[in-house]
Design an enzyme around this catalytic site. Structure first.
Site, PDB file in Angstrom:
ATOM      1  N   SER A 153      12.704 -64.514 -29.584  1.00  0.00           N
ATOM      2  CA  SER A 153      11.699 -65.341 -28.481  1.00  0.00           C
ATOM      3  C   SER A 153      10.295 -64.582 -29.054  1.00  0.00           C
ATOM      4  O   SER A 153      10.334 -63.343 -29.354  1.00  0.00           O
ATOM      5  CB  SER A 153      11.871 -64.990 -27.244  1.00  0.00           C
ATOM      6  OG  SER A 153      10.746 -65.262 -26.236  1.00  0.00           O
TER       7      SER A 153
ATOM      8  N   TYR B 232      14.624 -59.486 -19.473  1.00  0.00           N
ATOM      9  CA  TYR B 232      14.989 -60.267 -20.350  1.00  0.00           C
ATOM     10  C   TYR B 232      14.469 -60.298 -21.642  1.00  0.00           C
ATOM     11  O   TYR B 232      14.937 -60.196 -22.792  1.00  0.00           O
ATOM     12  CB  TYR B 232      14.523 -61.781 -19.922  1.00  0.00           C
ATOM     13  CG  TYR B 232      14.521 -62.936 -20.905  1.00  0.00           C
ATOM     14  CD1 TYR B 232      15.793 -63.454 -21.536  1.00  0.00           C
ATOM     15  CD2 TYR B 232      13.495 -63.416 -21.609  1.00  0.00           C
ATOM     16  CE1 TYR B 232      15.757 -64.347 -22.316  1.00  0.00           C
ATOM     17  CE2 TYR B 232      13.502 -64.073 -22.754  1.00  0.00           C
ATOM     18  CZ  TYR B 232      14.600 -64.903 -23.162  1.00  0.00           C
ATOM     19  OH  TYR B 232      14.870 -65.804 -23.675  1.00  0.00           O
TER      20      TYR B 232
ATOM     21  N   LYS C 188      15.911 -59.233 -25.863  1.00  0.00           N
ATOM     22  CA  LYS C 188      15.489 -59.768 -27.346  1.00  0.00           C
ATOM     23  C   LYS C 188      15.279 -58.702 -28.185  1.00  0.00           C
ATOM     24  O   LYS C 188      15.510 -58.636 -29.310  1.00  0.00           O
ATOM     25  CB  LYS C 188      14.432 -60.861 -26.829  1.00  0.00           C
ATOM     26  CG  LYS C 188      14.895 -62.068 -26.181  1.00  0.00           C
ATOM     27  CD  LYS C 188      16.090 -62.944 -26.868  1.00  0.00           C
ATOM     28  CE  LYS C 188      16.827 -64.011 -25.952  1.00  0.00           C
ATOM     29  NZ  LYS C 188      17.771 -64.256 -26.520  1.00  0.00           N
TER      30      LYS C 188
HETATM   31  P1  NAD Z   1      20.495 -72.238 -22.214  1.00  0.00           P
HETATM   32  O1  NAD Z   1      20.586 -71.626 -20.726  1.00  0.00           O
HETATM   33  O2  NAD Z   1      20.154 -73.826 -21.768  1.00  0.00           O
HETATM   34  O3  NAD Z   1      21.871 -72.089 -22.960  1.00  0.00           O
HETATM   35  C1  NAD Z   1      22.403 -71.025 -22.994  1.00  0.00           C
HETATM   36  C2  NAD Z   1      23.875 -71.333 -22.976  1.00  0.00           C
HETATM   37  O4  NAD Z   1      24.643 -70.048 -23.288  1.00  0.00           O
HETATM   38  C3  NAD Z   1      24.460 -72.188 -21.644  1.00  0.00           C
HETATM   39  O5  NAD Z   1      25.000 -73.176 -22.125  1.00  0.00           O
HETATM   40  C4  NAD Z   1      25.461 -71.088 -20.986  1.00  0.00           C
HETATM   41  O6  NAD Z   1      26.381 -71.693 -20.175  1.00  0.00           O
HETATM   42  C5  NAD Z   1      25.838 -70.251 -22.108  1.00  0.00           C
HETATM   43  N1  NAD Z   1      25.904 -68.903 -21.952  1.00  0.00           N
HETATM   44  C6  NAD Z   1      25.308 -67.893 -21.362  1.00  0.00           C
HETATM   45  N2  NAD Z   1      26.031 -66.780 -21.345  1.00  0.00           N
HETATM   46  C7  NAD Z   1      27.058 -67.062 -21.797  1.00  0.00           C
HETATM   47  C8  NAD Z   1      28.246 -66.183 -22.228  1.00  0.00           C
HETATM   48  N3  NAD Z   1      28.201 -65.045 -21.919  1.00  0.00           N
HETATM   49  N4  NAD Z   1      29.326 -66.776 -22.733  1.00  0.00           N
HETATM   50  C9  NAD Z   1      29.413 -68.127 -23.064  1.00  0.00           C
HETATM   51  N5  NAD Z   1      28.399 -68.776 -22.798  1.00  0.00           N
HETATM   52  C10 NAD Z   1      27.209 -68.406 -22.409  1.00  0.00           C
HETATM   53  O7  NAD Z   1      19.266 -71.854 -22.841  1.00  0.00           O
HETATM   54  P2  NAD Z   1      18.384 -72.158 -24.019  1.00  0.00           P
HETATM   55  O8  NAD Z   1      17.122 -72.748 -23.538  1.00  0.00           O
HETATM   56  O9  NAD Z   1      19.401 -73.008 -24.843  1.00  0.00           O
HETATM   57  O10 NAD Z   1      18.290 -70.957 -24.735  1.00  0.00           O
HETATM   58  C11 NAD Z   1      19.220 -70.625 -25.888  1.00  0.00           C
HETATM   59  C12 NAD Z   1      18.737 -69.024 -26.271  1.00  0.00           C
HETATM   60  O11 NAD Z   1      17.395 -69.383 -26.996  1.00  0.00           O
HETATM   61  C13 NAD Z   1      18.852 -68.194 -25.334  1.00  0.00           C
HETATM   62  O12 NAD Z   1      19.386 -67.010 -26.145  1.00  0.00           O
HETATM   63  C14 NAD Z   1      17.588 -67.933 -25.085  1.00  0.00           C
HETATM   64  O13 NAD Z   1      17.254 -66.564 -24.614  1.00  0.00           O
HETATM   65  C15 NAD Z   1      16.636 -68.347 -26.231  1.00  0.00           C
HETATM   66  N6  NAD Z   1      15.361 -68.638 -26.076  1.00  0.00           N
HETATM   67  C16 NAD Z   1      15.066 -69.965 -25.170  1.00  0.00           C
HETATM   68  C17 NAD Z   1      13.948 -70.082 -25.143  1.00  0.00           C
HETATM   69  C18 NAD Z   1      13.356 -71.407 -24.083  1.00  0.00           C
HETATM   70  O14 NAD Z   1      12.238 -71.379 -23.728  1.00  0.00           O
HETATM   71  N7  NAD Z   1      14.534 -72.281 -23.746  1.00  0.00           N
HETATM   72  C19 NAD Z   1      12.802 -69.377 -25.578  1.00  0.00           C
HETATM   73  C20 NAD Z   1      13.196 -68.403 -26.595  1.00  0.00           C
HETATM   74  C21 NAD Z   1      14.100 -68.086 -26.743  1.00  0.00           C
HETATM   75  N1  UFG Z   2       3.306 -72.902 -15.607  1.00  0.00           N
HETATM   76  C1  UFG Z   2       2.782 -73.397 -14.892  1.00  0.00           C
HETATM   77  N2  UFG Z   2       3.347 -73.808 -13.594  1.00  0.00           N
HETATM   78  C2  UFG Z   2       4.764 -74.028 -13.774  1.00  0.00           C
HETATM   79  C3  UFG Z   2       5.316 -73.642 -14.877  1.00  0.00           C
HETATM   80  C4  UFG Z   2       4.489 -73.046 -15.859  1.00  0.00           C
HETATM   81  O1  UFG Z   2       1.432 -73.369 -14.693  1.00  0.00           O
HETATM   82  O2  UFG Z   2       5.384 -74.528 -12.671  1.00  0.00           O
HETATM   83  C5  UFG Z   2       2.541 -72.136 -16.871  1.00  0.00           C
HETATM   84  C6  UFG Z   2       2.898 -70.847 -17.035  1.00  0.00           C
HETATM   85  O3  UFG Z   2       2.242 -70.154 -16.180  1.00  0.00           O
HETATM   86  C7  UFG Z   2       2.704 -70.606 -18.551  1.00  0.00           C
HETATM   87  C8  UFG Z   2       2.875 -71.900 -19.318  1.00  0.00           C
HETATM   88  O4  UFG Z   2       2.821 -72.773 -18.056  1.00  0.00           O
HETATM   89  O5  UFG Z   2       1.257 -70.378 -18.568  1.00  0.00           O
HETATM   90  C9  UFG Z   2       4.407 -72.159 -19.853  1.00  0.00           C
HETATM   91  O6  UFG Z   2       5.235 -71.670 -18.856  1.00  0.00           O
HETATM   92  P1  UFG Z   2       6.726 -71.639 -19.375  1.00  0.00           P
HETATM   93  O7  UFG Z   2       7.525 -70.955 -18.095  1.00  0.00           O
HETATM   94  O8  UFG Z   2       7.332 -72.966 -19.409  1.00  0.00           O
HETATM   95  O9  UFG Z   2       6.921 -70.875 -20.553  1.00  0.00           O
HETATM   96  P2  UFG Z   2       6.716 -69.170 -21.143  1.00  0.00           P
HETATM   97  O10 UFG Z   2       5.872 -69.222 -22.089  1.00  0.00           O
HETATM   98  O11 UFG Z   2       6.308 -68.530 -19.558  1.00  0.00           O
HETATM   99  O12 UFG Z   2       8.255 -68.600 -21.387  1.00  0.00           O
HETATM  100  C10 UFG Z   2       8.864 -69.293 -22.181  1.00  0.00           C
HETATM  101  C11 UFG Z   2      10.364 -68.954 -21.756  1.00  0.00           C
HETATM  102  C12 UFG Z   2      10.707 -67.526 -22.061  1.00  0.00           C
HETATM  103  C13 UFG Z   2      10.241 -67.225 -23.555  1.00  0.00           C
HETATM  104  C14 UFG Z   2       8.911 -67.581 -23.639  1.00  0.00           C
HETATM  105  C15 UFG Z   2       8.645 -67.443 -25.268  1.00  0.00           C
HETATM  106  O13 UFG Z   2      10.882 -69.397 -20.413  1.00  0.00           O
HETATM  107  O14 UFG Z   2      12.179 -67.454 -21.725  1.00  0.00           O
HETATM  108  O15 UFG Z   2       8.695 -69.073 -23.351  1.00  0.00           O
HETATM  109  O16 UFG Z   2       9.535 -68.073 -26.030  1.00  0.00           O
HETATM  110  F1  UFG Z   2      10.569 -65.820 -23.528  1.00  0.00           F
END
Ligand code: NAD
Ligand code: UFG
Length: 340
Positions: A124, A149, A153
């Site tokens: 991330s 969290y 990472k």
């Molecule tokens: P998500 O929660 O939708 O998907 C994660 C999946 O993993 C879920 O289906 C959950 O049930 C499964 N899971 C969690 N722990 C498990 C375990 N111990 N064993 C088996 N299954 C398990 O999340 P996502 O948004 O798809 O994110 C996927 C990856 O990308 C994560 O590693 C997250 O940290 C990373 N990431 C996400 C974002 C974002 O904004 N969505 C940004 C940066 C990084």
């Molecule tokens: N925001 C609002 N109102 C809301 C939700 C979000 O104003 O109800 C704003 C936040 O303050 C931020 C922007 O919208 O400025 C984006 O927020 P998100 O929560 O959608 O995303 P973040 O950038 O905070 O974080 C996301 C994931 C993290 C990940 C990060 C970088 O949630 O897990 O992107 O990949 F680490």
């Protein structure tokens, strides 16, 4: 080629499963459904016309994971499974370290045992904190993590790097995602937050659908043109493609390798801009209010996408408008299916 997709029932994982299928791979999902719903399997079937193989269980469960590795001829692993809610990680740090770090350690151990080399890991842009200069390149120093969290990472990246340095035969990319949004264009799969969404776009679509009264913008007194935070929003299908490209590049290598790569568009958009673009792209109007800053938010971050282009031959193609249209299409389909 069989590709093990841990967390493949989740938001990003399910879109990658589609892209893998389209590229001719055979995705195999491992998921414990702690943050996803089995209905995703139906959506995957509707898109791919194929029953995707699923092993239901926990990536930290050694016996279970050994049974998966011994049953399948696995060519590569994409490791999504993790807990991802920043705020919750502050309340429950041990669960986050146990799940996110524990599952990676077991995976790397089994990859060694079963001589599997290719790994794509979900990292991330959170590893950068607030970068000193923008767009942020991969060379920017990692800042102390703002949350457990974020720390998981950073630790996971270090664990993969140390494994590579130890001489284990491994070819791995840590992909540093910026802000994934949107959904598959069919609306058959998308982001399914359990409970109140933490992220901006699901909050917007749920508000437009009438499930929430209004959006709170977390602060408008930042040092940005309109005072609201800036992020790099990337369509989840573009992100999915980056995983397929990563596997292709790893496949072609004949030596151990580890690298980390930004996966973003290179463009920053403010919270207000996203709200306004959503309203325009979908002819919808949204209630929003300005609230106080959210603890731990960085002011602005967007990617330098040059390394992804150079190393993976990949770049994002879809616009923010398209991402927001697809997010809304998914939300509407969800509402229709719930009302049916
Ligand atoms: P998500 O929660 O939708 O998907 C994660 C999946 O993993 C879920 O289906 C959950 O049930 C499964 N899971 C969690 N722990 C498990 C375990 N111990 N064993 C088996 N299954 C398990 O999340 P996502 O948004 O798809 O994110 C996927 C990856 O990308 C994560 O590693 C997250 O940290 C990373 N990431 C996400 C974002 C974002 O904004 N969505 C940004 C940066 C990084
Ligand atoms: N925001 C609002 N109102 C809301 C939700 C979000 O104003 O109800 C704003 C936040 O303050 C931020 C922007 O919208 O400025 C984006 O927020 P998100 O929560 O959608 O995303 P973040 O950038 O905070 O974080 C996301 C994931 C993290 C990940 C990060 C970088 O949630 O897990 O992107 O990949 F680490």
């Amino acid at each position: 080629m069989n590709i093990l997709v841990t967390g493949g029932a989740g938001y990003i994982g399910s879109h990658v499963v589609v892209e893998l299928h389209e590229a001719g791979y055979n995705p195999i999902i491992v998921d414990n459904f702690s943050n996803s719903d089995k209905s995703v399997l139906k959506g995957l079937f509707e898109i791919t016309g194929k029953e995707i193989l699923l092993y239901e269980g926990d990536c930290r469960d050694q016996k279970f994971m050994e049974s998966v590795f011994s049953s399948e001829d696995i060519h590569g692993v994409i490791h999504f499974a993790a807990l991802k809610a920043v705020g919750e990680s502050v309340q429950k740090p041990l669960e986050y370290y146990d799940n996110n770090v524990g599952s990676l350690i077991l995976l790397l151990t089994l990859m060694k045992q079963y001589k599997i080399e290719n790994l794509v890991f979900s990292s991330s842009c959170t590893v950068y904190g607030q970068p000193d200069s923008l767009p942020v390149t991969e060379e920017a120093p990692k800042k102390p993590a703002e949350s457990p969290y974020g720390n998981t990472k950073q630790l996971c990246e270090e664990i993969i790097e140390d494994t590579f340095k130890s001489g284990q035969q491994i070819k791995a990319f840590a992909l540093r995602y910026f802000n994934p949004i949107g959904a598959h264009h069919t609306g058959n799969i998308g982001e399914l937050p359990l409970g109140i969404p933490n992220n901006l776009v699901p909050f917007i679509t749920q508000t437009a659908a009438g499930l929430r009264d209004s959006i709170i913008i977390f602060g408008d007194d930042y040092d940005t043109p309109d005072g609201t935070c800036i992020r790099d929003y990337i369509h989840v299908m573009d992100l999915a493609k980056a995983h397929v490209r990563s596997l292709e590049v790893l496949n072609r290598m004949n030596q151990s390798h580890y690298d980390y790569i930004n996966i973003g568009t290179g463009n920053g958009h403010s919270v207000l801009e996203v709200i306004q673009k959503f309203e325009l792209a979908n002819s919808a109007s949204l209630n929003y209010n300005i609230g106080t800053r959210r603890v731990g938010d960085v002011e602005k971050v967007y990617a330098s996408a040059d390394k992804a282009k150079e190393v993976l031959g990949w770049q994002a193609n879809r616009s923010l408008d398209e991402s927001l249209r697809d997010a809304w299409n998914w939300q509407q389909k969800l509402r229709d299916s719930e009302n049916a």
